[in-house]
Design a protein around this motif. Sequence first.
Motif, PDB file in Angstrom:
ATOM      1  N   TRP A  85     -22.138   5.539   1.941  1.00  0.00           N
ATOM      2  CA  TRP A  85     -22.407   6.298   0.719  1.00  0.00           C
ATOM      3  C   TRP A  85     -23.766   7.000   0.831  1.00  0.00           C
ATOM      4  O   TRP A  85     -23.906   8.165   0.479  1.00  0.00           O
ATOM      5  CB  TRP A  85     -22.399   5.358  -0.492  1.00  0.00           C
ATOM      6  CG  TRP A  85     -21.087   4.693  -0.752  1.00  0.00           C
ATOM      7  CD1 TRP A  85     -19.989   5.236  -1.369  1.00  0.00           C
ATOM      8  CD2 TRP A  85     -20.726   3.346  -0.391  1.00  0.00           C
ATOM      9  NE1 TRP A  85     -18.976   4.316  -1.428  1.00  0.00           N
ATOM     10  CE2 TRP A  85     -19.395   3.148  -0.844  1.00  0.00           C
ATOM     11  CE3 TRP A  85     -21.385   2.307   0.242  1.00  0.00           C
ATOM     12  CZ2 TRP A  85     -18.729   1.931  -0.661  1.00  0.00           C
ATOM     13  CZ3 TRP A  85     -20.719   1.096   0.419  1.00  0.00           C
ATOM     14  CH2 TRP A  85     -19.416   0.919  -0.024  1.00  0.00           C
ATOM     15  N   ARG A  86     -24.752   6.265   1.322  1.00  0.00           N
ATOM     16  CA  ARG A  86     -26.087   6.831   1.509  1.00  0.00           C
ATOM     17  C   ARG A  86     -26.081   7.915   2.585  1.00  0.00           C
ATOM     18  O   ARG A  86     -26.772   8.936   2.463  1.00  0.00           O
ATOM     19  CB  ARG A  86     -27.062   5.711   1.891  1.00  0.00           C
ATOM     20  CG  ARG A  86     -28.469   6.158   2.213  1.00  0.00           C
ATOM     21  CD  ARG A  86     -29.139   6.846   1.041  1.00  0.00           C
ATOM     22  NE  ARG A  86     -30.514   7.220   1.362  1.00  0.00           N
ATOM     23  CZ  ARG A  86     -31.211   8.137   0.685  1.00  0.00           C
ATOM     24  NH1 ARG A  86     -30.661   8.774  -0.345  1.00  0.00           N
ATOM     25  NH2 ARG A  86     -32.447   8.408   1.034  1.00  0.00           N
ATOM     26  N   ALA A  87     -25.288   7.722   3.630  1.00  0.00           N
ATOM     27  CA  ALA A  87     -25.193   8.721   4.696  1.00  0.00           C
ATOM     28  C   ALA A  87     -24.711  10.059   4.144  1.00  0.00           C
ATOM     29  O   ALA A  87     -25.249  11.125   4.498  1.00  0.00           O
ATOM     30  CB  ALA A  87     -24.252   8.228   5.789  1.00  0.00           C
ATOM     31  N   ALA A  88     -23.705  10.009   3.288  1.00  0.00           N
ATOM     32  CA  ALA A  88     -23.198  11.247   2.695  1.00  0.00           C
ATOM     33  C   ALA A  88     -24.251  11.910   1.817  1.00  0.00           C
ATOM     34  O   ALA A  88     -24.421  13.135   1.831  1.00  0.00           O
ATOM     35  CB  ALA A  88     -21.933  10.951   1.881  1.00  0.00           C
ATOM     36  N   GLU A  89     -24.977  11.113   1.057  1.00  0.00           N
ATOM     37  CA  GLU A  89     -26.029  11.655   0.199  1.00  0.00           C
ATOM     38  C   GLU A  89     -27.115  12.339   1.019  1.00  0.00           C
ATOM     39  O   GLU A  89     -27.594  13.417   0.657  1.00  0.00           O
ATOM     40  CB  GLU A  89     -26.632  10.533  -0.648  1.00  0.00           C
ATOM     41  CG  GLU A  89     -27.958  10.864  -1.311  1.00  0.00           C
ATOM     42  CD  GLU A  89     -27.893  12.026  -2.291  1.00  0.00           C
ATOM     43  OE1 GLU A  89     -28.911  12.734  -2.434  1.00  0.00           O
ATOM     44  OE2 GLU A  89     -26.819  12.240  -2.903  1.00  0.00           O
ATOM     45  N   LEU A  90     -27.505  11.734   2.142  1.00  0.00           N
ATOM     46  CA  LEU A  90     -28.538  12.337   2.989  1.00  0.00           C
ATOM     47  C   LEU A  90     -28.089  13.701   3.507  1.00  0.00           C
ATOM     48  O   LEU A  90     -28.865  14.664   3.499  1.00  0.00           O
ATOM     49  CB  LEU A  90     -28.842  11.413   4.170  1.00  0.00           C
ATOM     50  CG  LEU A  90     -29.630  10.138   3.873  1.00  0.00           C
ATOM     51  CD1 LEU A  90     -29.690   9.257   5.119  1.00  0.00           C
ATOM     52  CD2 LEU A  90     -31.032  10.470   3.395  1.00  0.00           C
ATOM     53  N   ALA A  91     -26.839  13.801   3.953  1.00  0.00           N
ATOM     54  CA  ALA A  91     -26.347  15.055   4.516  1.00  0.00           C
ATOM     55  C   ALA A  91     -26.218  16.134   3.450  1.00  0.00           C
ATOM     56  O   ALA A  91     -26.662  17.275   3.632  1.00  0.00           O
ATOM     57  CB  ALA A  91     -25.000  14.815   5.201  1.00  0.00           C
ATOM     58  N   VAL A  92     -25.614  15.772   2.320  1.00  0.00           N
ATOM     59  CA  VAL A  92     -25.443  16.749   1.239  1.00  0.00           C
ATOM     60  C   VAL A  92     -26.806  17.181   0.694  1.00  0.00           C
ATOM     61  O   VAL A  92     -27.045  18.373   0.461  1.00  0.00           O
ATOM     62  CB  VAL A  92     -24.572  16.159   0.108  1.00  0.00           C
ATOM     63  CG1 VAL A  92     -24.589  17.082  -1.120  1.00  0.00           C
ATOM     64  CG2 VAL A  92     -23.144  15.959   0.585  1.00  0.00           C
TER      65      VAL A  92
END
Length: 352
Positions: free
Chosen positions: A179-186
């Motif tokens: 979930w955090r990985a997606a937030e970092l990319a977006v």
Amino acid sequence: MTTGNATEPPKRRKGSRAAAGTTTLAQVAQAADVSEATVSRVINRKYGVAPATRQAVEEALKQIGYERPLDNRLVVMLTPNLKNPIFALQAERVENELNPYGLTSIICPVYPGTPRERDYVESLVDAGVAAIVFLSSSNTLRDEDHRVVQFVESRGIPYVSINGGFPDSDTPVVSTDDWRAAELAVGHLHDLGHRRIGLLAGPTDNLPADRRVEGFLRALEQRGVDNPEQFVVRQHFNVEGGQQAASALLAQGTTGIVASSDEMAFGAYRAAERAGLRVPKDVSVVGYDDSPVLDFIGPPLTTVRQPIERIAENVARLVTSLISNRAVSTQEILVEPELRLRGSTAPAPTGT
């Protein structure tokens, strides 16, 4: 679920054999109300012991304080393949963390959820398997028949899962916080001015893929994007899947692409080239994993890095504790990923 930070693995217990020697089979047999032969079979993880009897003996071992020795025992690591550098690196890191404890790793590339996965375990278990590590294997599949876990549990073999756990299982899990990985990319693409951001997602009912989708949708919703599901395309975690998914997103005018693996990101490069677009001038791409080759492609790929070293440290700590009959938490440990900036992302094209 709770987020856990990596901790230092325990020091090797020099007195593990001595600790075991202070407890006799007769003491354990008396406590569990079974024969000494049954206790021996449980200690050595042999077949022919009923599940209820095995559980009674294991409880007696814990109550009395018996610790199995760690030396000269096998840890089986089940992984989808070794062609993907991230799986090979993760297996190597786990192996390096286990070696100081006298544990020998056997790395078995399997197609998750197939009979081959169970065949590997069944063929090795009588050679002295101390533990199983499911490294992004069948533990990542939601709706598979998890017979391999049933077999492992019937033999009393402890197991740890990486990047997702089995349904209804209370054994330890160590995962990258997807979930955090997606937030970092977006967040990175949004800060660069991109407003049409799409996700190259993995297959449905793949646990890490589903978590990345959840994180991606949440990140877009928090930034005021309506109907963010239209920017999610599901495909396989490979170059071909990435190319097909990216082609669909580029046709929608997407200028920022978040890939669920570095291989999918390579497919996005190919899709952009075939559409007459340039990375990062016309479209920015963020990968996932941080494969070793990313500095050597053109342009070098910005990616979200899986923290494989910290995952390995946690896995080794859990494996050695389980083998020694020490209590461990069964709450999933989520390890923080990090964004690695390279040359595949840039400000959004003007006029978009």
